[in-house]
Design a protein around this motif. Sequence first.
Motif, PDB file in Angstrom:
ATOM      1  N   PRO A  70      -4.210   9.518  20.555  1.00 43.75           N
ATOM      2  CA  PRO A  70      -4.932  10.785  20.447  1.00 43.75           C
ATOM      3  C   PRO A  70      -4.269  11.687  19.407  1.00 43.75           C
ATOM      4  CG  PRO A  70      -3.693  10.686  22.496  1.00 43.75           C
ATOM      5  CD  PRO A  70      -3.575   9.337  21.857  1.00 43.75           C
ATOM      6  N   LEU A  71      -5.040  12.615  18.877  1.00 36.68           N
ATOM      7  CA  LEU A  71      -4.547  13.527  17.845  1.00 36.68           C
ATOM      8  C   LEU A  71      -3.276  14.245  18.287  1.00 36.68           C
ATOM      9  CD1 LEU A  71      -4.858  14.917  15.131  1.00 36.68           C
ATOM     10  CD2 LEU A  71      -6.505  16.482  16.183  1.00 36.68           C
ATOM     11  N   ARG A  72      -3.194  14.660  19.545  1.00 37.16           N
ATOM     12  CA  ARG A  72      -2.017  15.398  20.014  1.00 37.16           C
ATOM     13  C   ARG A  72      -0.742  14.551  19.935  1.00 37.16           C
ATOM     14  NH1 ARG A  72      -5.347  14.826  23.900  1.00 37.16           N
ATOM     15  NH2 ARG A  72      -5.051  13.203  25.423  1.00 37.16           N
ATOM     16  N   SER A  73      -0.887  13.226  19.811  1.00 36.56           N
ATOM     17  CA  SER A  73       0.279  12.345  19.700  1.00 36.56           C
ATOM     18  C   SER A  73       0.629  12.015  18.250  1.00 36.56           C
ATOM     19  CB  SER A  73       0.014  11.028  20.435  1.00 36.56           C
ATOM     20  OG  SER A  73      -0.171  11.264  21.798  1.00 36.56           O
ATOM     21  N   ARG A  74      -0.151  12.510  17.315  1.00 36.08           N
ATOM     22  CA  ARG A  74       0.125  12.242  15.899  1.00 36.08           C
ATOM     23  C   ARG A  74      -0.142  13.491  15.059  1.00 36.08           C
ATOM     24  NH1 ARG A  74      -5.093  10.108  13.756  1.00 36.08           N
ATOM     25  NH2 ARG A  74      -6.433  10.013  15.562  1.00 36.08           N
ATOM     26  N   LEU A  75       0.458  14.564  15.481  1.00 32.75           N
ATOM     27  CA  LEU A  75       0.254  15.838  14.803  1.00 32.75           C
ATOM     28  C   LEU A  75       0.766  15.842  13.367  1.00 32.75           C
ATOM     29  CD1 LEU A  75       0.937  18.357  17.692  1.00 32.75           C
ATOM     30  CD2 LEU A  75      -1.258  17.767  16.642  1.00 32.75           C
TER      31      LEU A  75
ATOM     32  N   LEU B  58      -5.789  15.761   7.972  1.00 29.56           N
ATOM     33  CA  LEU B  58      -7.114  15.752   8.595  1.00 29.56           C
ATOM     34  C   LEU B  58      -7.815  17.094   8.417  1.00 29.56           C
ATOM     35  CD1 LEU B  58      -6.160  13.802  11.818  1.00 29.56           C
ATOM     36  CD2 LEU B  58      -7.708  13.000  10.020  1.00 29.56           C
ATOM     37  N   VAL B  59      -7.065  18.181   8.541  1.00 30.45           N
ATOM     38  CA  VAL B  59      -7.638  19.510   8.333  1.00 30.45           C
ATOM     39  C   VAL B  59      -8.187  19.619   6.919  1.00 30.45           C
ATOM     40  CG1 VAL B  59      -7.040  21.961   8.056  1.00 30.45           C
ATOM     41  CG2 VAL B  59      -6.332  20.725  10.111  1.00 30.45           C
ATOM     42  N   LYS B  60      -7.422  19.184   5.940  1.00 31.56           N
ATOM     43  CA  LYS B  60      -7.878  19.241   4.548  1.00 31.56           C
ATOM     44  C   LYS B  60      -9.165  18.434   4.368  1.00 31.56           C
ATOM     45  CE  LYS B  60      -6.530  18.262  -0.228  1.00 31.56           C
ATOM     46  NZ  LYS B  60      -7.871  18.476  -0.616  1.00 31.56           N
ATOM     47  N   HIS B  61      -9.176  17.236   4.903  1.00 26.61           N
ATOM     48  CA  HIS B  61     -10.363  16.369   4.771  1.00 26.61           C
ATOM     49  C   HIS B  61     -11.595  17.012   5.416  1.00 26.61           C
ATOM     50  CE1 HIS B  61     -12.932  12.864   4.795  1.00 26.61           C
ATOM     51  NE2 HIS B  61     -13.041  12.981   6.116  1.00 26.61           N
ATOM     52  N   PHE B  62     -11.455  17.440   6.664  1.00 26.75           N
ATOM     53  CA  PHE B  62     -12.608  18.012   7.367  1.00 26.75           C
ATOM     54  C   PHE B  62     -12.997  19.376   6.805  1.00 26.75           C
ATOM     55  CE2 PHE B  62     -11.326  15.108  10.974  1.00 26.75           C
ATOM     56  CZ  PHE B  62     -12.371  14.230  10.750  1.00 26.75           C
ATOM     57  N   LEU B  63     -12.048  20.105   6.265  1.00 33.53           N
ATOM     58  CA  LEU B  63     -12.367  21.383   5.636  1.00 33.53           C
ATOM     59  C   LEU B  63     -13.173  21.161   4.356  1.00 33.53           C
ATOM     60  CD1 LEU B  63     -12.009  24.292   6.289  1.00 33.53           C
ATOM     61  CD2 LEU B  63      -9.842  24.275   5.068  1.00 33.53           C
ATOM     62  N   ASP B  64     -12.816  20.130   3.609  1.00 30.51           N
ATOM     63  CA  ASP B  64     -13.606  19.778   2.413  1.00 30.51           C
ATOM     64  C   ASP B  64     -15.040  19.437   2.805  1.00 30.51           C
ATOM     65  OD1 ASP B  64     -11.407  20.166   0.759  1.00 30.51           O
ATOM     66  OD2 ASP B  64     -10.946  18.018   0.576  1.00 30.51           O
TER      67      ASP B  64
ATOM     68  N   TRP C 147      -5.743  19.357  21.852  1.00 28.83           N
ATOM     69  CA  TRP C 147      -6.834  18.560  21.284  1.00 28.83           C
ATOM     70  C   TRP C 147      -7.479  17.599  22.277  1.00 28.83           C
ATOM     71  CZ3 TRP C 147      -8.796  20.740  17.339  1.00 28.83           C
ATOM     72  CH2 TRP C 147      -7.980  21.503  16.495  1.00 28.83           C
ATOM     73  N   PRO C 148      -8.017  18.107  23.389  1.00 25.30           N
ATOM     74  CA  PRO C 148      -8.675  17.210  24.351  1.00 25.30           C
ATOM     75  C   PRO C 148      -9.900  16.507  23.774  1.00 25.30           C
ATOM     76  CG  PRO C 148      -9.098  19.512  24.900  1.00 25.30           C
ATOM     77  CD  PRO C 148      -8.052  19.503  23.816  1.00 25.30           C
ATOM     78  N   GLY C 149     -10.528  17.080  22.748  1.00 20.69           N
ATOM     79  CA  GLY C 149     -11.696  16.456  22.118  1.00 20.69           C
ATOM     80  C   GLY C 149     -11.348  15.643  20.889  1.00 20.69           C
ATOM     81  N   ASN C 150     -10.056  15.501  20.617  1.00 25.30           N
ATOM     82  CA  ASN C 150      -9.567  14.663  19.539  1.00 25.30           C
ATOM     83  C   ASN C 150     -10.120  15.062  18.171  1.00 25.30           C
ATOM     84  OD1 ASN C 150      -7.521  12.698  19.725  1.00 25.30           O
ATOM     85  ND2 ASN C 150      -8.728  11.599  21.242  1.00 25.30           N
ATOM     86  N   ILE C 151     -10.343  14.060  17.330  1.00 28.85           N
ATOM     87  CA  ILE C 151     -10.768  14.269  15.942  1.00 28.85           C
ATOM     88  C   ILE C 151     -12.123  14.966  15.871  1.00 28.85           C
ATOM     89  CG2 ILE C 151     -11.384  13.089  13.796  1.00 28.85           C
ATOM     90  CD1 ILE C 151      -8.417  12.972  14.375  1.00 28.85           C
ATOM     91  N   ARG C 152     -13.032  14.614  16.757  1.00 35.98           N
ATOM     92  CA  ARG C 152     -14.355  15.250  16.730  1.00 35.98           C
ATOM     93  C   ARG C 152     -14.247  16.746  17.006  1.00 35.98           C
ATOM     94  NH1 ARG C 152     -16.397  10.169  19.572  1.00 35.98           N
ATOM     95  NH2 ARG C 152     -17.336   9.032  17.864  1.00 35.98           N
ATOM     96  N   GLU C 153     -13.370  17.109  17.911  1.00 39.56           N
ATOM     97  CA  GLU C 153     -13.164  18.525  18.194  1.00 39.56           C
ATOM     98  C   GLU C 153     -12.605  19.230  16.968  1.00 39.56           C
ATOM     99  OE1 GLU C 153     -11.086  21.449  21.511  1.00 39.56           O
ATOM    100  OE2 GLU C 153     -10.294  19.416  21.259  1.00 39.56           O
TER     101      GLU C 153
END
Length: 185
Positions: A89-94, A100-106, A132-138
Amino acid sequence: SDHKGLFEAANGGTIFLDEIGDITPKLQAELLRVLDSGEIRPVGGSQSAIVDVRLIAATNKNLEDGVREGWFREDLFYRLNVFTITMPPLRSRLESLEQLVKHFLDLASRRVNKNISKIEDRAIQAMKQYAWPGNIRELQNILERAAVLAHDHVIRLENLPVVFAELSLNGGTEAAESSFRGQRD
């Protein structure tokens, strides 16, 4: 009969099936038949066709549990389980969060037709404290929301949901724990 289905369109290529753990028992049986025989019959068609596809399937459910509990076919599980990649999960690979923020922000910037090029440090720090309970989609949805709310080219803490401001105020621990209660990996 004159429209190609997914398998026919992907012939010679790859199909990605997301949330494979949520398909019905009937669809599980049909998918198993296609995987075993390589044969499809288009809806409305009278003739079968042979297809050659690579299948990649993803789920957030434990399919081994599904087999034991009877909601996922054992034969389909073994047919799909050729090679398993487990994504933590995202919370385990911060350490991946900023990329990921840069990618999704683009992506969000293009989607909402804004030129957003930066996210302030306070926002990133609060995001690193969130469970991040909703992971990448959240993460993707939160950044799209923030892009909509941004008044200039910068995502600010106030563009994020309230929980992030709470994390920023109290150092993260209490709000991060409450955001995670009751959630599974």
